[in-house]
Design a protein around this motif. Structure first.
Motif, short mmCIF file in Angstrom:
data_model
loop_
_atom_site.label_atom_id
_atom_site.label_comp_id
_atom_site.label_asym_id
_atom_site.label_seq_id
_atom_site.Cartn_x
_atom_site.Cartn_y
_atom_site.Cartn_z
N ILE A 9 0.84 -1.22 0.00
CA ILE A 9 0.00 0.00 0.00
C ILE A 9 0.86 1.25 0.00
CG2 ILE A 9 -1.76 1.28 1.28
CD1 ILE A 9 -2.80 -1.37 2.32
N ALA A 14 -1.44 6.12 -5.56
CA ALA A 14 -2.59 6.90 -5.09
C ALA A 14 -2.55 7.02 -3.57
CB ALA A 14 -3.88 6.24 -5.53
N VAL A 16 -3.79 6.67 0.11
CA VAL A 16 -4.71 5.74 0.73
C VAL A 16 -4.67 5.92 2.25
CG1 VAL A 16 -5.32 3.30 1.09
CG2 VAL A 16 -4.38 4.04 -1.11
N PHE A 41 -0.55 9.58 0.71
CA PHE A 41 -1.59 10.31 1.45
C PHE A 41 -0.96 11.37 2.35
CE2 PHE A 41 -5.22 11.32 3.93
CZ PHE A 41 -6.34 10.85 3.25
N TYR A 95 -7.63 16.46 -5.91
CA TYR A 95 -8.01 15.07 -5.74
C TYR A 95 -9.50 14.97 -5.48
CZ TYR A 95 -2.99 14.42 -4.82
OH TYR A 95 -1.62 14.40 -4.90
N ILE A 109 -11.88 2.47 3.93
CA ILE A 109 -10.75 2.78 3.06
C ILE A 109 -11.02 4.12 2.37
CG2 ILE A 109 -9.24 1.96 1.22
CD1 ILE A 109 -9.35 0.09 3.59
N THR A 111 -9.49 6.83 -0.36
CA THR A 111 -8.49 7.02 -1.42
C THR A 111 -8.69 8.38 -2.08
OG1 THR A 111 -9.91 5.86 -2.99
CG2 THR A 111 -8.19 4.57 -1.91
#
Length: 554
Positions: A9, A14, A16, A41, A95, A109, A111
């Protein structure tokens, strides 16, 4: 979560975030604990997260008002929500936020999907919508978008930026007197002048019809704000363009975007109130004054509905015979909580809000009714003088409203005098003169109040259809001074007005020496505390009934 999965991860391109609901004993969710955040993130939302351990710790730091907690709740309950967009000052990217709930693991979760390229493409498509066609500058929509980005970036970088809102002084008068084309030409001149200051950290916008906005970012200190705005102000003075400005600074005045805009506009309003053609920086007193003003406006509306206004009447006397000429009706306002509120405070506010129309109509109705009662009870042959606001006179139905009140009480028009100020000449001079001429032709008297306080008084004397001129009390106050300057000026005014066939009323006469001088200058009428203070209706009634002791004097 296994270490290998964490590595996977962490290496996903991206952003997360993984979170777990914090449940109460009744099963309700009070918050979400942040269990894992990948590197992407952290980079994208680092200034929002900082050391946050839960969603509720994130919420106060989110400048774009993203409802993290509610979005998470809706996701768990399978509700739909509007797609939220987040701008990251650290990555300079946009985003879209997406949330998924894994029910069996009770895990949320979050994202981020990078939509920067789509955002830029959309911005290109709407360029025509955010560009002002007259000046070529970004318009209000462009301002809002840029302001949001600069404010979020300044919070992330812990930097200073300033907002300067500029208004062209008296543009409406220019449009009315010389035409809209001249007004547009002035707007274009202002825009060209401002464009010279455009830099990577200086953004110029046409904020409204006669307003421009400037955002200055990445400032070294608050002092540099004053330096920059002084340069702009001086450039307009050199170009002989009168502008007013209001300034707010991040984070000194606020870290909230809406407040910074509101504070800059408060400061601009203060510049207008204090004579225009100046720049003013916001200070907290302006907000306190605004709150007091709004409170007073609310009270004023209630005062109209509850009839809390009342009239006092100040007598005017012939300066030679000392016979009563009449009374000037003066409005008073007593509030149960505040006490006495002077007309100098509430009349400008009433004009600004439009409440002067119902207040003015009430004054006219009350004064004319009183005039009729005095005529019937005391055989009163004098006049009653009523102050008329320029806002009132500008109303299309003013003449009809006035005549309907006069006809209602069956009062001879010759006994009513309307007091106006030079302010009636500011807008639509021709229509104002025609309206006054129609009133004069019907027998009403017209008096020019506060003569000598405006720069164009002598010009107006040649234009306005007047019966009487009132010499302002500021002249009378120093009329007996040893240098004789005010005495000479006052004497010259009275002679000039006498040659024009007008009567003169001297306001603010407070002693025998002033009275004697004015008598020697051939002034016609005197009004002031020496001859008579403003009096209640009851005291006026007693005076007209023959009780001379009812007259209030110094």
């Amino acid at each position: 979560m296994s270490l290998d999965l964490s590595k996977i991860i962490n290496n996903i391109a991206a952003p997360v975030l993984v979170a777990t609901p914090i449940r109460q004993s009744d099963g309700s969710i009070s918050d979400f604990s942040i269990d894992f955040i990948n590197k992407e993130f952290k980079e994208a939302a680092g200034y929002v997260l900082l050391d946050a351990k839960t969603f509720n710790e994130i919420i106060p730091r989110v400048t774009s008002s993203i409802p993290w907690f509610q979005m998470a709740i809706d996701t768990i309950e399978n509700k739909t929500f509007f797609r939220e967009t987040f701008f990251s000052p650290s990555t300079k990217a946009y985003y879209n936020i997406k949330m998924n709930y894994i029910k069996e693991d009770d895990t949320l979760i979050v994202t981020f999907i990078n939509v920067t390229s789509e955002k830029h493409y959309y911005r290109q498509l709407k360029t025509s919508l955010i560009t002002d066609s007259l000046t070529g500058l970004p318009n209000r929509h462009g301002f809002i978008e840029t302001f949001d980005i600069i404010a979020d970036t300044a919070r992330y970088e812990n930097s200073i930026f300033a907002l300067l809102v500029i208004d062209i002084d008296d543009l409406k008068n220019i449009n009315d007197s010389t035409g809209v084309n001249e007004g547009d030409n002035l707007i274009i001149r202002v825009a060209k002048l401002l464009k010279k200051f455009a830099r990577d950290n200086i953004h110029i916008f046409r904020y409204g019809d006669d307003e421009f906005a400037i955002i200055i970012s990445n400032l070294e200190s608050v002092d540099s704000v004053a330096t920059f705005t002084d340069i702009i102000y001086e450039s307009f003075q050199i170009a002989n363009i009168s502008i007013s400005g209001g300034i707010s600074v991040f984070p000194e005045h606020s870290e909230q975007k809406n407040e910074l805009i509101r504070f800059a506009n408060m400061a601009l309003h203060d510049s207008k109130k204090n004579g225009k053609n100046i720049f003013t920086t916001f200070n907290p007193n302006m907000q306190r004054e605004l709150i007091q003003k709004l409170t007073l406006q609310t009270k004023m509306t209630s005062a109209i509905l509850d009839s809390n206004f009342h009239l006092y009447y100040q007598p005017q006397f012939d300066i030679t015979s000392r016979e009563l000429r009449g009374f000037e009706a003066l409005i008073r306002w007593e509030d149960e909580e505040i006490g006495s509120i002077p007309p100098s405070v509430f009349i400008p506010m009433a004009e600004e809000t439009g409440l002067i129309i119902p207040i003015g109509n009430w004054v006219l109705n009350s004064a004319i009714r009183t005039l009729k009662e005095w005529q019937e009870k005391y055989n009163f042959k004098g006049i009653v003088s009523v102050n008329i606001s320029p806002i009132q006179l500008k109303q299309e139905n003013f003449v009809d409203t006035l005549f309907s009140i006069l006809d209602k009480y069956k009062v001879d028009y010759n006994y009513l005098e309307l007091e106006i100020t030079e302010g009636v000449m500011i807008n639509n001079m021709r229509a104002t003169i025609e309206k006054l001429q129609s009133l004069r032709s019907m027998g009403l008297k017209v008096s020019l109040d506060d003569f000598g306080t405006g720069y164009s008084s002598l010009n107006y004397l040649q234009t306005l259809p007047l019966n009487t001129l009132k010499i302002d009390k500021t002249f009378i106050a120093d009329i007996t001074s040893n240098d004789g300057v005010q005495a000479n000026i006052t004497s010259s005014i009275i002679k000039m007005v006498e040659n024009m066939g007008l009567e003169t009323i001297a306001e603010g006469v407070e002693n025998e020496e002033q009275l004697d001088l004015l008598k020697g200058f051939n002034c016609n009428i005197v009004q002031g505390f020496f001859s008579g203070k403003p009096m209640s209706l009851e005291r006026c009634n007693a005076f007209l009934a023959g009780d001379k002791s009812a007259l209030l004097t110094i």
